[in-house]
Write a protein that holds these residues in place. Structure first.
Motif, mmCIF file in Angstrom:
data_model
loop_
_atom_site.group_PDB
_atom_site.id
_atom_site.type_symbol
_atom_site.label_atom_id
_atom_site.label_comp_id
_atom_site.label_asym_id
_atom_site.label_seq_id
_atom_site.Cartn_x
_atom_site.Cartn_y
_atom_site.Cartn_z
ATOM 1 N N MET A 171 26.498 62.177 47.561
ATOM 2 C CA MET A 171 26.129 61.829 48.795
ATOM 3 C C MET A 171 26.494 62.852 49.612
ATOM 4 N N SER A 172 27.223 63.854 49.516
ATOM 5 C CA SER A 172 27.336 64.524 50.287
ATOM 6 C C SER A 172 27.148 65.993 50.850
ATOM 7 N N LEU A 173 26.426 66.067 49.326
ATOM 8 C CA LEU A 173 25.712 67.983 49.254
ATOM 9 C C LEU A 173 24.982 67.323 48.055
ATOM 10 N N ASP A 174 23.677 67.657 48.529
ATOM 11 C CA ASP A 174 22.015 67.470 48.360
ATOM 12 C C ASP A 174 22.561 66.519 47.181
ATOM 13 N N PRO A 175 22.294 65.640 47.572
ATOM 14 C CA PRO A 175 21.871 63.867 47.007
ATOM 15 C C PRO A 175 21.718 63.891 45.959
ATOM 16 N N ASN A 176 22.201 63.097 45.053
ATOM 17 C CA ASN A 176 21.764 63.317 43.509
ATOM 18 C C ASN A 176 21.753 62.453 42.708
ATOM 19 N N PHE A 177 21.747 62.117 41.582
ATOM 20 C CA PHE A 177 22.421 61.082 40.497
ATOM 21 C C PHE A 177 23.032 62.251 39.408
ATOM 22 N N GLY A 178 23.068 62.872 39.850
ATOM 23 C CA GLY A 178 23.826 64.211 38.641
ATOM 24 C C GLY A 178 23.809 63.866 37.969
ATOM 25 N N ARG A 179 24.333 64.005 36.756
ATOM 26 C CA ARG A 179 24.258 64.563 34.702
ATOM 27 C C ARG A 179 25.143 63.359 34.185
ATOM 28 N N LYS A 180 23.433 62.679 33.683
ATOM 29 C CA LYS A 180 25.006 61.241 32.280
ATOM 30 C C LYS A 180 24.871 62.469 31.375
ATOM 31 N N LEU A 181 25.606 61.717 30.449
ATOM 32 C CA LEU A 181 25.866 62.573 28.896
ATOM 33 C C LEU A 181 25.247 61.397 27.919
ATOM 34 N N LYS A 182 24.383 61.753 27.450
ATOM 35 C CA LYS A 182 23.691 60.805 26.732
ATOM 36 C C LYS A 182 24.937 60.563 25.628
ATOM 37 N N GLY A 183 24.664 59.602 24.725
ATOM 38 C CA GLY A 183 25.631 59.080 23.873
ATOM 39 C C GLY A 183 27.189 59.378 24.533
ATOM 40 N N HIS A 184 27.501 59.846 24.976
ATOM 41 C CA HIS A 184 28.559 60.565 25.212
ATOM 42 C C HIS A 184 30.038 58.989 25.925
ATOM 43 N N LYS A 185 30.559 58.631 25.167
ATOM 44 C CA LYS A 185 31.339 57.270 25.527
ATOM 45 C C LYS A 185 33.125 57.839 25.337
ATOM 46 N N VAL A 186 34.080 57.544 26.115
ATOM 47 C CA VAL A 186 35.411 57.834 26.175
ATOM 48 C C VAL A 186 36.206 55.808 26.416
ATOM 49 N N LEU A 187 37.169 56.077 24.700
ATOM 50 C CA LEU A 187 37.708 54.507 24.711
ATOM 51 C C LEU A 187 38.505 54.802 25.676
ATOM 52 N N ALA A 188 38.765 53.429 26.756
ATOM 53 C CA ALA A 188 39.473 53.276 28.198
ATOM 54 C C ALA A 188 40.620 53.832 27.323
ATOM 55 N N ALA A 189 41.824 53.928 26.652
ATOM 56 C CA ALA A 189 42.816 54.104 26.132
ATOM 57 C C ALA A 189 43.127 55.703 26.733
ATOM 58 N N GLU A 190 41.741 56.003 26.391
ATOM 59 C CA GLU A 190 41.110 58.521 26.058
ATOM 60 C C GLU A 190 41.227 58.742 27.251
ATOM 61 N N LEU A 191 40.668 57.806 28.240
ATOM 62 C CA LEU A 191 40.573 57.850 29.439
ATOM 63 C C LEU A 191 41.283 59.000 30.624
ATOM 64 N N GLY A 192 42.391 58.848 30.082
ATOM 65 C CA GLY A 192 43.683 59.454 30.803
ATOM 66 C C GLY A 192 43.190 61.546 30.249
ATOM 67 N N ASP A 193 43.162 61.372 29.476
ATOM 68 C CA ASP A 193 42.759 62.648 29.035
ATOM 69 C C ASP A 193 41.423 63.477 28.870
ATOM 70 N N TYR A 194 41.140 62.855 28.722
ATOM 71 C CA TYR A 194 39.367 63.124 28.809
ATOM 72 C C TYR A 194 39.364 63.682 30.057
ATOM 73 N N VAL A 195 39.757 63.088 31.592
ATOM 74 C CA VAL A 195 38.704 63.188 33.097
ATOM 75 C C VAL A 195 40.110 64.680 33.260
ATOM 76 N N THR A 196 42.040 64.586 32.437
ATOM 77 C CA THR A 196 42.540 65.811 32.470
ATOM 78 C C THR A 196 41.339 67.152 32.019
ATOM 79 N N ARG A 197 40.981 66.980 31.022
ATOM 80 C CA ARG A 197 40.090 68.060 30.385
ATOM 81 C C ARG A 197 39.284 68.248 30.754
ATOM 82 N N VAL A 198 38.217 67.241 31.345
ATOM 83 C CA VAL A 198 37.006 67.919 31.986
ATOM 84 C C VAL A 198 37.317 68.491 33.428
#
Length: 563
Positions: A509-536
Motif C-alpha cells: 500500500m505504501s509503495l505503488d499500491p498493488n496486489f503483488g504476485r500470487k504463486l499459482k498452485g504453490h502451497k506451503v504446509l503450516a509445519a514447514e512455514l518457518g523454513d519457507y519464509v526463511t528461504r525466501v
C-alpha cells in the motif's frame, strides 16, 4: 417445369431475459431478496439489545433464536465463536449453527483509536473477569475479547458504558469503527487534524438511525497525517490530507476499496474537501451505499462493486447531485507517501513533548497486561493512549526525560519499543482458534514464526510485512503484504489433509499500491512455514540490488527463488 423453391422461416430470436434485480433500494424497491435482508426488515436491528438484557442473559444461550444469534447479534458487536473440537477441514462443510460454540467474541469499539488508562483498565478487568483474560488489538483499532457468556453481557456493557465505551455497531451491516490517525492533533508531521470530522460523524450520523441497515459492512478511515496512516486504499470510504494550492489543507476522498476474494483499490474522487464538509461527504457516500448498493447477493454487497460498475465519475456525479446538493472543488492528485506508516518508536509532538509507539506481537495481549499498561501510563502522568491500524499502542504527551524509563517499563511487560522488522511487520487474523470461517491456526503460529525468524535470520534493514490469514476473507490484508499467507486445507505427499497456506508475495500500500504476485498452485504446509519464509527472505537478502525493497525484488525474481 421450373423447380419449386421453398423459403425457410428463421426462428425468431429469443428475447433476452431481463437482468435480475440487484436489490438496489432506489431502483428495485425494498422487497427483501434474501434471508438476511428479510431478517433486517422484520425487526429493527438494535431491538435485540433489550432481549439480551431482559431475556437471554437470564435464560441462557439456549433461549436465543437463530435469527438473533446471526445476524442480529452482529449489530451489538458480538459473534458466536468456533467450537474448540472442530478442525479447519470442517470449515465450509458444516453450517454456522454446527460450528458455533455457546461463547461469544465481543468487539469493543475505539473510533480513531482514542483510548485512555481508564478505558484500557476497564477492558482489562472485563477480560480478566469475563473473557478468560483474552484480548487482542485489531487492525481496525478495536479490542476483541473471547469466551464471553451471554449471562455476563449486561454487566460487561454496563462497565464499558461507565468509561464511554461500547460494542454497538462494531459488527453488522452498519458503519464500522472509523479509523483515524492515532496521533491526530499532536504529531509534528500532521498536515491537518481530522478529529473534528470523526466526532461530527459520530454525533450527527451514527446515532441517527439512517445507516442502521446497509447492504453489508461499511469501513471508513480519516487521517490528516503525512504518512497516510489509515490504510485508505482498502476502505469503502476514506479521507486523506490534500493541500490545495489556493485553499490550503483539506482532504481527498477515496471510495470503493476492499480486499477479500475480489480485491479492489479505492479510487480518488478528484476533489478537495474542507474539514467542515468531510462529515456530510461521508454521509453522502454512506447514503449512496444504502440506496444503490447491491443487496441480492451477499458476496457482491460491498461498495466496491457499485464503484466498479458505475465508475468514479458517475459516483461523484450522483454524490453531488442527489446527496450533497453542491459541486465539490476539484483537487490536486494525492501522491502515495512511501515508507513506514506505523508509529513505532519516539516522535516529537507539536508542543515539544513526545509520543511513543510500541508493538505487542500480532496485537496479542491479556487482561492483566491491559491493567499493567494503564498503571504504567498513570505512573508517567499519561492520560492519552491510542490504538492503531497496525496493532500498535501509542502513549502521547511523554516528557523527553521520561522516554527511556517508559520504554523499559513497557518492554518488561512484553511491549516492544524497538522490535525487529519481522515483529514490527507481522499481522494475523483471529484464525482457527475462534473463527468459524478459518481453515488454519494463525495467531499462535504468527508468534512462533517471528521467534523463529529472529533466531534464524536476526533482523533485516528493510520493512517486510508478513500476514497470516485463516481464510480467503483477508482480514489480515493478505494481498497487500510483502508475504501474504492465505490459510487452507492442503493435501500432503501422503494424502493427508493438513493445515497449510497459499502464498502471495510483493503486495503493497505504501509503495505503488498493488496486489503483488500470487504463486499459482504453490502451497506451503503450516509445519514447514518457518523454513519457507526463511528461504525466501534469505534469497532476497542475497540477490537484492542496492536500495531495493522486498516487493521490488519479488517482481523480478525467478519463480524457483520464491518457492
Amino acid at each position: 417445369m421450373a423447380p419449386t423453391t421453398t423459403t425457410k422461416t428463421r426462428p425468431k430470436p429469443r428475447a433476452k431475459r431481463p437482468p435480475k434485480p440487484e436489490g438496489q433500494w432506489k431502483i428495485d424497491g425494498r422487497d427483501p431478496l434474501n434471508a438476511d435482508e428479510r431478517i433486517k426488515q422484520d425487526d429493527p436491528a438494535f431491538a435485540v439489545r433489550e432481549r439480551v438484557l431482559n431475556i437471554y442473559s437470564q435464560q441462557g444461550f439456549d433461549s436465543i433464536p437463530p435469527e438473533d444469534i446471526a445476524p442480529r447479534f452482529k449489530w451489538l458487536g458480538i459473534y458466536t465463536q468456533r467450537r474448540q473440537d472442530l478442525g479447519g477441514e470442517l470449515t465450509g462443510t458444516l453450517d454456522n449453527a454446527e460450528l458455533q460454540d455457546h461463547y461469544f467474541m465481543m468487539r469493543v469499539r475505539f473510533d480513531g483509536g482514542q483510548a485512555s488508562p481508564e478505558k484500557l483498565r476497564a477492558v482489562g478487568e472485563i477480560s480478566r473477569d469475563f473473557a478468560r483474560s483474552t484480548a487482542d488489538f485489531t487492525d481496525r483499532q478495536n479490542i476483541q475479547l473471547h469466551w464471553i457468556r451471554i449471562e455476563d453481557v449486561p454487566a460487561i456493557w454496563e462497565k464499558l458504558e461507565s468509561v464511554g465505551l461500547s460494542t454497538m455497531m462494531s459488527c453488522g451491516d452498519v458503519p464500522r469503527v472509523i479509523l483515524g490517525s492515532p496521533v491526530a492533533g499532536v504529531a509534528a508531521e500532521e498536515i491537518i487534524d481530522a478529529t473534528p470530522a470523526i466526532r461530527q460523524i459520530q454525533e450527527r450520523y451514527l446515532r441517527s438511525g439512517d445507516f442502521d441497515n446497509l447492504p453489508r459492512k461499511f469501513k471508513s478511515a480519516i487521517s490528516g497525517h503525512a504518512r497516510q496512516d489509515v490504510t485508505h486504499e482498502i476502505q469503502d470510504v476514506s479521507f486523506v490530507a490534500s493541500v490545495h494550492p489556493d485553499h490550503g489543507p483539506g482532504f481527498e476522498c477515496f471510495v470503493g476499496g476492499g480486499l477479500s476474494t475480489n480485491p479492489m483499490l479505492a479510487q480518488p474522487l478528484g476533489a478537495w474537501i474542507p474539514l467542515d464538509q468531510v462529515a456530510e461527504v461521508w454521509a453522502g457516500v454512506a447514503g449512496i451505499f444504502r440506496d444503490y448498493g447491491f443487496r441480492r447477493l451477499r458476496n457482491r454487497a460491498r461498495l466496491k462493486f457499485l464503484v466498479a460498475k458505475w465508475g468514479v465519475a458517475k459516483f461523484r456525479e450522483v454524490l453531488e447531485e442527489e446527496y450533497l446538493g453542491y459541486r465539490l472543488i476539484n483537487g490536486p492528485e494525492v501522491k502515495t507517501n512511501p515508507g513506514y506508516r506505523d508509529h513505532i518508536g519516539a516522535y516529537p509532538q507539536k508542543d515539544g513533548k513526545f509520543y511513543l509507539g510500541v508493538k505487542p506481537t500480532v496485537g496479542h495481549t491479556s487482561g492483566e497486561q491491559l491493567i499493567e499498561i494503564a498503571q504504567i501510563a498513570e505512573r508517567f502522568g499519561i492520560t492519552r493512549i491510542r490504538t492503531t491500524p497496525d496493532k500498535e499502542l501509542l502513549f502521547l504527551d511523554v516528557e523527553r526525560e521520561d522516554l527511556a524509563e517508559l520504554k523499559r517499563a513497557l518492554d518488561e511487560i512484553g511491549l516492544y519499543p524497538e522490535p525487529s522488522e519481522f515483529r514490527r511487520g507481522i499481522i494475523s487474523c483471529t484464525g482457527l482458534e475462534f473463527c468459524k470461517l478459518a481453515h488454519v491456526t494463525t495467531k499462535a503460529r504468527a508468534i512462533e514464526l517471528v521467534d523463529e525468524l529472529e533466531e534464524r535470520i536476526g533482523n533485516v534493514d528493510v520493512p517486510i510485512k508478513i500476514s497470516l490469514n485463516g481464510c480467503p476473507n483477508s482480514c489480515a490484508r493478505t494481498q497487500v503484504s510483502d508475504i501474504g499467507l492465505k490459510g487452507q486445507t492442503v493435501t500432503d505427499a501422503d494424502g493427508n489433509r493438513r493445515e497449510g497456506f497459499q502464498v502471495h508475495l510483493g503486495g503493497s500500500m505504501s509503495l505503488d499500491p498493488n496486489f503483488g504476485r500470487k504463486l499459482k498452485g504453490h502451497k506451503v504446509l503450516a509445519a514447514e512455514l518457518g523454513d519457507y519464509v526463511t528461504r525466501v527472505v534469505e534469497n532476497f537478502l542475497s540477490q537484492r540490488k542496492e536500495g531495493e525493497q522486498f516487493r521490488e525484488w519479488v517482481a523480478r525474481a525467478a519463480e524457483e527463488d520464491l518457492q
